[in-house]
Design an enzyme around this catalytic site. Structure first.
Site, PDB file in Angstrom:
ATOM      1  CG  ASP A 275      46.083  43.521  39.759  1.00  0.00           C
ATOM      2  OD1 ASP A 275      45.009  43.367  39.130  1.00  0.00           O
ATOM      3  OD2 ASP A 275      46.249  44.432  40.592  1.00  0.00           O
ATOM      4  CB  SER A 276      45.568  46.031  35.766  1.00  0.00           C
ATOM      5  OG  SER A 276      44.855  46.447  36.925  1.00  0.00           O
TER       6      SER A 276
ATOM      7  CE1 TYR B 257      45.160  45.355  31.775  1.00  0.00           C
ATOM      8  CE2 TYR B 257      44.330  43.240  32.527  1.00  0.00           C
ATOM      9  CZ  TYR B 257      45.296  43.979  31.878  1.00  0.00           C
ATOM     10  OH  TYR B 257      46.388  43.351  31.339  1.00  0.00           O
ATOM     11  N   GLY B 258      39.655  48.144  34.352  1.00  0.00           N
ATOM     12  CA  GLY B 258      38.234  48.275  34.656  1.00  0.00           C
ATOM     13  C   GLY B 258      37.381  48.933  33.590  1.00  0.00           C
TER      14      GLY B 258
ATOM     15  CB  CYS C 168      43.163  41.384  37.905  1.00  0.00           C
ATOM     16  SG  CYS C 168      42.304  42.676  36.979  1.00  0.00           S
ATOM     17  CG  ASN C 169      37.692  40.953  41.500  1.00  0.00           C
ATOM     18  OD1 ASN C 169      36.810  40.199  41.890  1.00  0.00           O
ATOM     19  ND2 ASN C 169      38.697  41.339  42.283  1.00  0.00           N
ATOM     20  CB  SER C 170      38.855  43.704  35.316  1.00  0.00           C
ATOM     21  OG  SER C 170      38.289  44.733  36.095  1.00  0.00           O
TER      22      SER C 170
ATOM     23  CD  GLU D  14      47.623  51.399  40.500  1.00  0.00           C
ATOM     24  OE1 GLU D  14      48.778  51.808  40.260  1.00  0.00           O
ATOM     25  OE2 GLU D  14      47.364  50.192  40.743  1.00  0.00           O
TER      26      GLU D  14
ATOM     27  CB  CYS E  51      38.524  45.952  42.513  1.00  0.00           C
ATOM     28  SG  CYS E  51      40.037  46.649  41.774  1.00  0.00           S
TER      29      CYS E  51
ATOM     30  CG  HIS F 121      43.621  48.444  42.735  1.00  0.00           C
ATOM     31  ND1 HIS F 121      43.649  47.473  41.772  1.00  0.00           N
ATOM     32  CD2 HIS F 121      44.624  49.308  42.435  1.00  0.00           C
ATOM     33  CE1 HIS F 121      44.632  47.723  40.926  1.00  0.00           C
ATOM     34  NE2 HIS F 121      45.248  48.825  41.303  1.00  0.00           N
TER      35      HIS F 121
END
Length: 290
Positions: free
Chosen positions: A29-30, A61-62, A92-94, A170, A202, A204
């Site tokens: 993931d990012s 990343y988004g 990570c969806n992105s 974050e 996402c 997150h």
């Protein structure tokens, strides 16, 4: 099964011509969002070791162009495969929307992503056919969810990009007036559309379930891809006989960050728990230590 049974080792990134059941599950993931997926995997598969890499040096990343997300993601995934993981989980969806097709062609190990599991759960959950999606700009503009829902023509999808949600997570902020105001602004189109199901697109976002549920209302079912993705991991491990044998030693987990490992470790322990010990540094462009 040997590499030659599928394709020459030189033409696909593989596990040195073999997959060992004791190898780790590679998760990428990012940032800390993928820890929601890691937590679900640990709960469902407590005997499996994890190798988690957060690309915090290039987070988030988004907002990035899809081509940049793709390049970054493939670099980290390449390194995970070089470490001998038996499976890749793109948490990570992105990144999933940017590299899934490439990844499944590029690697010999199974690749699990987070979009299809969430779509399946949403289709099962909705009674009105009105489904909402909150995600990053990269995920929304990729239309990956629109494509995934093509097999369910009775579903009307309302998509909203919510970039600031990732910023709050974050920073370790999961409640407060500022977050509540932002959530009300983002979720207004979802409420207006009468969505009865909302995909947290996402990894997150499940960490903000409290505020999202509060604003969306009790009548809206929240769908997190984490639990559904972990079910896919479980199924593939057992179907392909990649699960660790019963009675195996206690698994050892590793967590790496391409940026400063200290803040990732502190926030990660808050969200995941004591499984995160010392976080290792994995600078971008340098192969991780074995």
């Amino acid at each position: 099964m040997t590499c030659s049974a599928l394709m020459p080792c030189s033409s696909r990134r593989s596990l040195a011509c073999g997959v060992m059941s004791d190898a780790s599950i590679g998760i990428f993931d990012s940032g800390v969002g993928g820890l929601t997926v890691a937590r679900a995997i640990l709960d469902q598969l407590p005997d499996e070791p994890l190798l988690y890499v957060a690309d915090t040096a290039r987070f988030p990343y988004g907002p990035k162009p899809i081509a940049e997300v793709r390049a970054n993601a493939l670099e980290v995934l390449d390194h995970l495969v070089e470490q001998g993981v038996k499976m890749l989980v793109i948490a990570c969806n992105s990144a999933s929307s940017a590299v899934l097709r490439d990844a499944r062609e590029r690697y010999q190990v199974p690749v699990i992503e987070v979009i299809q599991p969430a779509v399946r759960a949403a289709v099962s959950a909705t009674s009105t056919g009105n489904v909402g999606l909150v995600a990053t700009h990269a995920t929304v503009t990729s239309r990956a969810y629109d494509d995934a829902f093509a097999a369910a023509p009775h579903v009307t999808l309302t998509s909203v990009a919510c970039p600031r949600f990732v910023e709050f997570v974050e920073r370790g902020i999961t409640m407060g007036d500022e977050l509540l105001d932002v959530a009300r602004e983002y979720l207004a189109p979802i409420v207006e559309a009468g969505c009865d199901t909302l995909i947290l697109g996402c990894t997150h976002y499940p960490l903000l379930t409290g505020v999202i549920s509060y604003v969306a209302g009790d009548g809206v079912t929240l769908v997190s891809s984490a639990e559904e993705t972990a079910k896919d991991v479980y199924r593939v491990l057992h179907d392909r006989r990649l699960a660790r044998a019963e009675g195996s030693p206690e698994p050892s987990h590793r967590f790496l960050a391409t940026g400063d490992p200290a803040p990732f470790g502190a926030l990660g322990r808050r969200f995941l728990g004591p499984e995160i010990g010392l976080v290792e540094s994995a600078p971008v462009g340098i192969t991780f230590s074995a």
